[in-house]
Design an enzyme around this catalytic site. Structure first.
Site, PDB file in Angstrom:
ATOM      1  N   SER A 265      48.078  40.476  36.726  1.00 50.18           N
ATOM      2  CA  SER A 265      47.177  39.329  36.810  1.00 50.18           C
ATOM      3  C   SER A 265      45.731  39.751  36.548  1.00 50.18           C
ATOM      4  O   SER A 265      45.406  40.938  36.545  1.00 50.18           O
ATOM      5  CB  SER A 265      47.255  38.711  38.205  1.00 50.18           C
ATOM      6  OG  SER A 265      46.636  39.585  39.133  1.00 50.18           O
ATOM      7  N   LYS A 266      44.898  38.737  36.365  1.00 51.02           N
ATOM      8  CA  LYS A 266      43.479  38.994  36.124  1.00 51.02           C
ATOM      9  C   LYS A 266      42.892  39.752  37.317  1.00 51.02           C
ATOM     10  O   LYS A 266      42.038  40.606  37.169  1.00 51.02           O
ATOM     11  CB  LYS A 266      42.752  37.665  35.916  1.00 51.02           C
ATOM     12  CG  LYS A 266      41.236  37.800  35.870  1.00 51.02           C
ATOM     13  CD  LYS A 266      40.597  36.579  35.271  1.00 51.02           C
ATOM     14  CE  LYS A 266      39.170  36.309  35.724  1.00 51.02           C
ATOM     15  NZ  LYS A 266      38.261  37.422  35.793  1.00 51.02           N
ATOM     16  N   ARG A 267      43.402  39.414  38.503  1.00 50.77           N
ATOM     17  CA  ARG A 267      42.882  40.080  39.696  1.00 50.77           C
ATOM     18  C   ARG A 267      43.121  41.593  39.641  1.00 50.77           C
ATOM     19  O   ARG A 267      42.286  42.381  40.050  1.00 50.77           O
ATOM     20  CB  ARG A 267      43.515  39.467  40.955  1.00 50.77           C
ATOM     21  CG  ARG A 267      42.759  39.817  42.182  1.00 50.77           C
ATOM     22  CD  ARG A 267      42.683  38.765  43.298  1.00 50.77           C
ATOM     23  NE  ARG A 267      43.344  37.506  43.105  1.00 50.77           N
ATOM     24  CZ  ARG A 267      44.408  37.107  43.817  1.00 50.77           C
ATOM     25  NH1 ARG A 267      44.951  37.909  44.712  1.00 50.77           N
ATOM     26  NH2 ARG A 267      44.903  35.910  43.641  1.00 50.77           N
TER      27      ARG A 267
END
Ligand code: GLU
Length: 510
Positions: A265-267
């Site tokens: 994910s972007k996180r």
């Protein structure tokens, strides 16, 4: 007769394209090229709630940067245009109605309140609510209402949806080119919405199947997250009577976090300092996300790295050009298991590609960087400077630090080096070296080196001492390539200037 290979990449413009999406596009492209087929770009923008302005342009620019060519589709046109689903909206209602008429779908008039009440009821009974064969007759639908009532409701403008009437207790048998044979009992599935009167638009499922059919798609290659939709898609082909030309399916494994558990994910990228998008992105609300291009990756390296996340060539080869990927790609070498993303490996690939660039190939990367720093120079010099330093590069963003001294004289001197070199006999020695350099006519690397080395030997200096002091003058720091690469590149006049500047500006240490 074998069928013409026609594949499609069908993103929804809901934000920047995740690298998992780029990999899906890439595998579609490789498959199409490998089989002499066509690659279609279809924009699936029927979910108006999730539409993000700018996302479609971002997708197109990303594919272009990656070298993934589109044969038919948005931005290109083709025999099945338009390829943007919002521009095909009048097509879908007819097909929704066709399913209702054939008994495969029904109108549903339920309100959010009615649905909530049923949901609550199910929860109280300890069950999870599903809109399926158990509830469809309890709600106001064309299955429970009279034909006249249904017509009256539609005529007076009540809102309705068309839902698929999922058969009860039937085993759907499916084949996936990566996962093999899969079976699912329909009783575990719900009645998906296919069309909504509220915005006169189909949902993903209907639009996707209708368009794949109309666009004569032969193979659907997409992310694993769509596997749960496959039984419905199989049933839709059957309901429409299109099983004969139904595409083959291949569901690609997920891209996993660097730790190996869960979807990338972007996180994860934000936390560990790597991009999960191909290009820099600014959302309509001003939020920004890093991109591989802006972070200094070469498209070829990025694509090479992505190609191996889920596919393996069956050999030890790691470096593949796009053409080599096309020549070796096959779906039966795509794994079922998720592929762990490794940020260091991405850097490794980029370094390999940077090291193999020719001076000429460096020009388009180096010139903008130099210009940004106010330096005007010829393409030849720009490329040559980068070429000399390329072995030390990992990212395009490393270039300036590595080549700046070729174009800009030092204005400061690295303290550690200055303290060590700018003392004792060294200033006097550098003065003498200046005279030697001034007397050299052929300032080529080889000749300068030969003359200076002979002089060092005759004088009895140590090579290290002379070179480090010269480095202090010409580079200002303990970095850079061999000194004679520098002397040749900057030329005699500039060498003498830099030596003079050191002599005037820096007081020798005690
Ligand atoms: N629009 C879907 C997506 O955004 C396409 C899925 C498919 O390829 O069928 O991923």
């Amino acid at each position: 007769m074998t069928r013409e290979v026609r594949v499609r990449f069908a993103p929804s413009p809901t934000g920047p394209l995740h690298i998992g999406g780029v990999r899906t596009a890439l595998y579609n492209y490789l498959f199409a090229r490998r089989h002499g087929g066509k690659m279609i770009l279809r924009i699936e923008d029927t979910d108006s709630q999730r539409f993000v302005p700018g996302a479609e342009d971002y997708i197109i620019e990303s594919l272009k940067w990656c070298g993934i060519e589109i044969d038919e589709g948005v931005g290109v046109g083709g025999p099945h245009a338009p390829y943007r689903q919002s521009e095909r909206r009048e097509i879908y209602l007819k097909y929704a109605k066709q399913l209702v008429d054939a008994g495969w779908a029904y109108y549903a008039f339920d309100t959010p309140e009615e649905l909530d009440a049923l949901r609550k009821e199910a929860e109280e009974a300890g069950k999870t609510f599903a809109y399926n064969y158990e509830v469809r007759e309890k709600l106001p639908t064309s299955l429970s209402l009279s034909k006249e009532e249904v017509e009256a409701r539609i005529a007076r403008g009540d809102q309705w949806v068309v839902r698929f009437k999922m058969p009860e207790n039937e085993v759907v048998k499916m084949d996936d080119l990566i996962r093999g044979h899969v079976e699912v009992n329909t009783s575990t599935l719900d009645d998906k919405v296919l069309y909504k009167s509220a915005d006169a638009l189909p949902t993903y499922h209907l639009a996707n199947i209708v368009d794949d059919h109309l666009m004569e798609v032969s193979h659907v290659i997409r992310g694993e997250e769509w596997l749960p939709s496959l039984p419905l898609h199989y049933l839709l082909y059957r309901a429409f009577g299109w099983t004969d030309t139904q595409p083959e399916f291949a569901h690609l494994p997920l891209l996993l976090k660097p730790t190996g558990s869960g979807k990338l994910s972007k996180r994860d990228g934000d936390k560990m300092g790597f991009p999960v998008f191909p290009l820099f992105w600014t959302s309509p609300t001003g939020e920004t996300s890093r991109g591989y291009r802006e972070d200094g990756y070469l498209a070829e390296a990025f694509i090479n790295m992505l190609s191996l996340l889920g596919w393996n060539p069956g050999t030890d080869q790691e470096i593949f050009s796009m053409q080599e990927l096309i020549d070796s790609f096959s779906l039966d070498r795509v794994s079922k298991a998720g592929a762990r993303f490794q940020p260091d490996k991405a850097k490794w690939f980029n370094a390999q590609y940077m090291h193999s660039l020719t001076d000429e190939q460096f020009v388009p990367f180096v010139q903008p960087i130099l210009r940004e720093h106010g330096i005007e120079t010829t393409d030849e010099r720009a490329g040559k400077a980068a070429g000399i330093m390329k072995e030390r590069m990992t990212l395009v963003t490393d270039i300036w630090d590595l080549v700046s001294f070729f174009f800009v004289a030092p204005t400061e001197y690295e303290e550690k080096l200055a303290k060590k070199q700018w003392k004792g006999d060294n200033p006097a020695m550098l003065g003498k070296l200046r005279g030697i350099l001034e007397g050299i006519d052929d300032f080529s690397k080889e000749n300068t080196e030969a003359v200076v080395r002979a002089w060092i030997e005759a004088e009895g200096y140590s090579l290290g001492q002379v070179m480090n002091t010269l480095r202090l003058a010409l580079v200002g720091a303990g970095k850079g390539p061999g000194m004679f690469d520098v002397t040749e590149f900057i030329g005699k006049e500039e060498c003498l200037k830099r030596i003079d500047a050191l002599m005037t500006n820096l007081t020798p240490a005690e």
